[in-house]
Enzyme design. Structure first.
Site, PDB file in Angstrom:
ATOM      1  CB  SER A 108      -0.955  -0.053   1.205  1.00 49.30           C
ATOM      2  OG  SER A 108      -1.918   0.974   1.169  1.00 49.30           O
ATOM      3  CG  HIS A 133      -4.380  -1.821  -1.811  1.00 48.43           C
ATOM      4  ND1 HIS A 133      -4.845  -2.514  -0.717  1.00 48.43           N
ATOM      5  CD2 HIS A 133      -3.783  -0.710  -1.287  1.00 48.43           C
ATOM      6  CE1 HIS A 133      -4.566  -1.860   0.382  1.00 48.43           C
ATOM      7  NE2 HIS A 133      -3.922  -0.766   0.069  1.00 48.43           N
TER       8      HIS A 133
END
Length: 206
Positions: A108, A133
């Site tokens: 992330s 993501h």
């Protein structure tokens, strides 16, 4: 200037290093000693306190020597976008190149910071895992406020995708597609994607 957030997670057991010179002995915690070598650790969830420490250390090292690389070691599951962006913006702002190294995981926001290192100086160790993501949402409240926050998270998603596209060489549409769901990569895949420049088995010979 040790990383207290790392120390607390280690239960307070921090190795000490004793240096001797003509003036006597001086003891450092291991993180402060490595800071002298221009090594910074970004360990654990990205949040405001940790981000402030990392930013402060980068600014300090820039003041010490604006022409010498800083080495940022990352082992993080990600976290706060705003905290992470404060680190990212500082990495781009300061004069020294910031070399990034993933040890363990960079997921992330951790992956974005890994990719945001100086071009040609972004690495991972052999068994590291990277994951990209889209940002997570979850706001509750009145319908009008939910709509406002929905627009904001979509704006943030576009901004993060543009940053990843800039540093990976992928086009924005590809990044948007690849970040639609959790997208895990090993070192080889991360190199192919452009997230990092090389996977290191051994420290390069200087």
């Amino acid at each position: 200037m040790g990383n207290e957030f790392d120390i607390s997670n280690a239960g307070g057991l921090v190795p000490m290093v004793v240096e001797q010179n003509a003036r006597g002995e001086r003891a450092y915690d291991i993180y402060s000693r490595l800071l002298k070598e221009r090594v910074i650790f970004l360990i654990g969830p990205v949040e405001d306190y940790m981000a402030n420490l990392v930013v402060a250390q980068m600014l300090f090292l820039e003041s010490e020597n604006p022409d010498k690389d800083i080495h940022l070691y990352i082992n993080s599951p990600g976290g706060s976008v705003t905290a992470g962006m404060s680190i990212y913006d500082t990495m781009q702002f300061i004069k020294p190149d910031v070399s990034t190294v993933c040890v363990g995981q960079a997921a992330s926001m951790g992956a974005l910071l890994l990719a945001g290192g100086a071009a040609g100086k972004r690495y991972c160790l052999p068994h590291s895992r990277m994951m990209i993501h889209q940002p997570l949402g979850g706001y509750q409240g009145q319908a009008a406020d939910i709509e406002i926050h929905t627009k904001e998270i979509l704006n943030i998603r576009q901004q993060l995708n543009e940053i990843l596209a800039k540093h990976t060489g992928q086009d924005a549409e590809t990044v948007a597609r690849d970040t639609d769901r959790d997208n895990f990569m090993n070192g080889t895949q991360a190199v192919e994607y452009g997230l990092i420049d090389a996977m290191l088995d051994k420290r390069p010979v200087s």
